[in-house]
Design a protein around this motif. Structure first.
Motif, PDB file in Angstrom:
ATOM      1  N   UNK A   1      72.404  30.800  26.349  1.00 18.64           N
ATOM      2  CA  UNK A   1      70.525  30.104  26.669  1.00 18.64           C
ATOM      3  C   UNK A   1      70.246  30.003  28.168  1.00 18.64           C
ATOM      4  N   UNK A   2      71.043  30.142  29.767  1.00 20.19           N
ATOM      5  CA  UNK A   2      69.942  30.201  30.356  1.00 20.19           C
ATOM      6  C   UNK A   2      69.759  31.916  30.669  1.00 20.19           C
ATOM      7  N   UNK A   3      69.673  32.673  30.138  1.00 24.16           N
ATOM      8  CA  UNK A   3      69.782  34.224  30.271  1.00 24.16           C
ATOM      9  C   UNK A   3      68.414  34.599  28.944  1.00 24.16           C
TER      10      UNK A   3
ATOM     11  N   UNK B   1      64.747  31.468  30.357  1.00 22.20           N
ATOM     12  CA  UNK B   1      65.020  31.456  31.610  1.00 22.20           C
ATOM     13  C   UNK B   1      63.986  30.419  32.049  1.00 22.20           C
ATOM     14  N   UNK B   2      62.689  30.755  31.311  1.00 23.83           N
ATOM     15  CA  UNK B   2      61.930  29.929  31.874  1.00 23.83           C
ATOM     16  C   UNK B   2      61.826  28.452  31.020  1.00 23.83           C
ATOM     17  N   UNK B   3      63.226  27.887  30.047  1.00 26.19           N
ATOM     18  CA  UNK B   3      63.143  26.823  29.491  1.00 26.19           C
ATOM     19  C   UNK B   3      61.590  27.387  28.149  1.00 26.19           C
TER      20      UNK B   3
ATOM     21  N   UNK C   1      57.660  29.379  37.277  1.00 23.92           N
ATOM     22  CA  UNK C   1      58.594  29.195  38.670  1.00 23.92           C
ATOM     23  C   UNK C   1      59.425  28.020  38.343  1.00 23.92           C
ATOM     24  N   UNK C   2      59.458  27.129  38.365  1.00 20.17           N
ATOM     25  CA  UNK C   2      60.337  25.890  39.044  1.00 20.17           C
ATOM     26  C   UNK C   2      61.477  26.173  38.382  1.00 20.17           C
ATOM     27  N   UNK C   3      60.820  26.460  36.717  1.00 19.78           N
ATOM     28  CA  UNK C   3      62.062  25.945  35.585  1.00 19.78           C
ATOM     29  C   UNK C   3      63.166  27.312  35.856  1.00 19.78           C
ATOM     30  N   UNK C   4      62.387  28.462  36.312  1.00 24.02           N
ATOM     31  CA  UNK C   4      63.738  29.630  36.697  1.00 24.02           C
ATOM     32  C   UNK C   4      64.561  28.972  37.785  1.00 24.02           C
TER      33      UNK C   4
END
Length: 184
Positions: A59-61, A64-66, A133-136
């Motif tokens: 999921x994270x990979x 990464x930006x949601x 950027x905040x989501x990352x």
């Protein structure tokens, strides 16, 4: 006369006592002894973090930006087109595709553009203030927590090692992040 001799003897004893005291005083000792060596100062070592934390998380990979970023969203938010490079599609004979490079608030994005869709190819994020950027940053913080502490570099991969996110941290905060989704 006896009193004068006694008085002289008392003065002599007093003078000898003063001479003895002066010769053993700390001021006279420092002249004859070598000076003490300077004390070594110990510099406190900074708290070291792990060099590189590697996390496998699909999921994270993979996101990464949601939500997936699109070129259209970035253009509507004020991104500028930096370059367009045409090249032949290796799978479809006669089809030309484009690599579109966008710049948005100091961040750079490359999209692989085919007639039917545009796919994120690479992103280099140095400004984490925009929403993406905040989501990352949240993704990177979650990865750091999974790794068990502070890291100077973070790598997030999916189980197939095709999607990659890497970041370098400065003072506990992401400084530069690179997102490289899998493209054939």
């Amino acid at each position: 006369m006896l009193s004068a001799a006694l008085l002289s003897a008392v003065k002599l004893v007093s003078a000898l006592a003063v001479c003895a005291a002066v010769s053993t005083s700390p001021a006279s000792r420092t002249q004859s002894e070598p000076p003490p060596s300077p004390k070594r100062r110990t510099v406190p070592r900074p708290v070291t973090s792990k060099a590189t934390c590697v996390t496998t998380n699909d999921t994270l990979a993979g996101q990464p930006f949601g939500a997936e970023l699109t070129a259209e969203e970035l253009l509507q938010a004020g991104a500028k087109i930096v370059s367009r490079k045409l090249f032949a599609n290796v799978h479809e004979k006669g089809q030309n595709d484009t690599i579109l490079t966008l710049q948005h608030q100091g961040n750079q994005f490359e999209f692989y553009c085919m007639p039917e869709q545009r796919l994120l190819r690479r992103a280099v994020i140095t400004n984490f203030r925009p929403g993406y950027g905040q989501r990352l940053r949240e993704t990177l913080d979650a990865s750091t927590r999974q790794s068990g502490g502070s890291c100077s570099k973070v790598q997030i991969r999916d189980t197939e090692r095709t999607n990659n996110v890497s970041a370098t941290f400065s003072e506990g905060k992401p400084a530069v992040a690179r997102v490289e989704p899998y493209l054939d």
